[in-house]
Scaffold this active site. Sequence first.
Site, mmCIF file in Angstrom:
data_model
loop_
_atom_site.group_PDB
_atom_site.id
_atom_site.type_symbol
_atom_site.label_atom_id
_atom_site.label_comp_id
_atom_site.label_asym_id
_atom_site.label_seq_id
_atom_site.Cartn_x
_atom_site.Cartn_y
_atom_site.Cartn_z
ATOM 1 N N CYS A 178 23.151 26.460 59.091
ATOM 2 C CA CYS A 178 23.837 26.767 60.352
ATOM 3 C C CYS A 178 22.795 26.992 61.449
ATOM 4 O O CYS A 178 21.629 27.280 61.171
ATOM 5 C CB CYS A 178 24.745 27.989 60.189
ATOM 6 N N CYS B 44 21.090 31.842 59.614
ATOM 7 C CA CYS B 44 21.102 30.625 60.434
ATOM 8 C C CYS B 44 19.688 30.367 60.968
ATOM 9 O O CYS B 44 18.855 31.279 61.018
ATOM 10 C CB CYS B 44 22.071 30.798 61.607
#
Length: 276
Positions: free
Chosen positions: A182, A102
């Site tokens: 993400c 992420c």
Amino acid sequence: MLRDPPCAAPSRRRRCALLGACALLVAVTLVAALLAATIRGATPLRTAVVGRCRERTAGASPDYCEDAWNAFAAAFVGKDPCNVPPESYDRLMEAAFQKRPCNTTLFWSKTKSLAHAFTEKKRCLLTLEDTLLGYMLDGLTWCGQNGSNGIFTECPCWSCCPDNPVRSFWIRASAAFAAGACGDAYAFMNGSISSPFSSESIFASTEVKNFNYSALNSLTIVLVTRDSSTDACDGASMKSLQRALDPALKYSCRNVPQARVESCISQPDVTCSNCW
Ligand code: N1C
């Protein structure tokens, strides 16, 4: 007057057999040459793709890159080069698309070389071409042909027909890349053109539409400008980007002079967040 058929007499029969054998040899040689030319045509692409794959996967099973190549080739070999939809690469995606951490995603639109210069020096972010699949195919052209198992590099242009193998690959890979973003994501966009968020672009037509809003926290647009006085973040084009996003996503846009990004790229000690 009656004449013997051309190959009736024993001596003529021998000559005819010899001629027939010669013709057969010529035909076989021609077919072999044609086949070799087709295969030779494929070699540079295969060598480049498998070579790039091996460069990035040292330590993985030796079959990994061969399997990725086979899944790649199966998407377009033997097919009309205007009839290879993005789903043709589903198997390749399963075989070789890799997850990434992420907070590392960098999208770009009309800022390819700056985005790549940035991720090459600053290791905080990754573009699609920094991932294995993107790296394997960046800058290459490929297509097949109906009824042939050849691989060609003279192919329909990007917008000559929508379902061409190169464009479909980038659409499919970009959709997976966007869906996998993400945390906090970034996009370098071009603030020196009239429509930085163009509906024609893959960023607008594919990536933004594939965001996973339950995984994505924020999107920061670095709108790269040549003239530091322009405020393109306030323009109609960027407003349409904002409208295309889930309102719950944290959105920010910064007008950043290209010289600032370039100077940041050249200073190893400056952290990424201080580049804009
Ligand atoms: O159409 P774009 O840019 O908005 O596409 C950029 C967007 C990026 O965020 C990438 O993730 O879509 C992805 N992408 C590539 O990774 C990529 N690599 C090479 C899209 N296109 C890609 N290319 C080539 O760049 C592709 O062959 C096409 O010709 C350009 C698209 O560039 P753009 O219009 O500046």
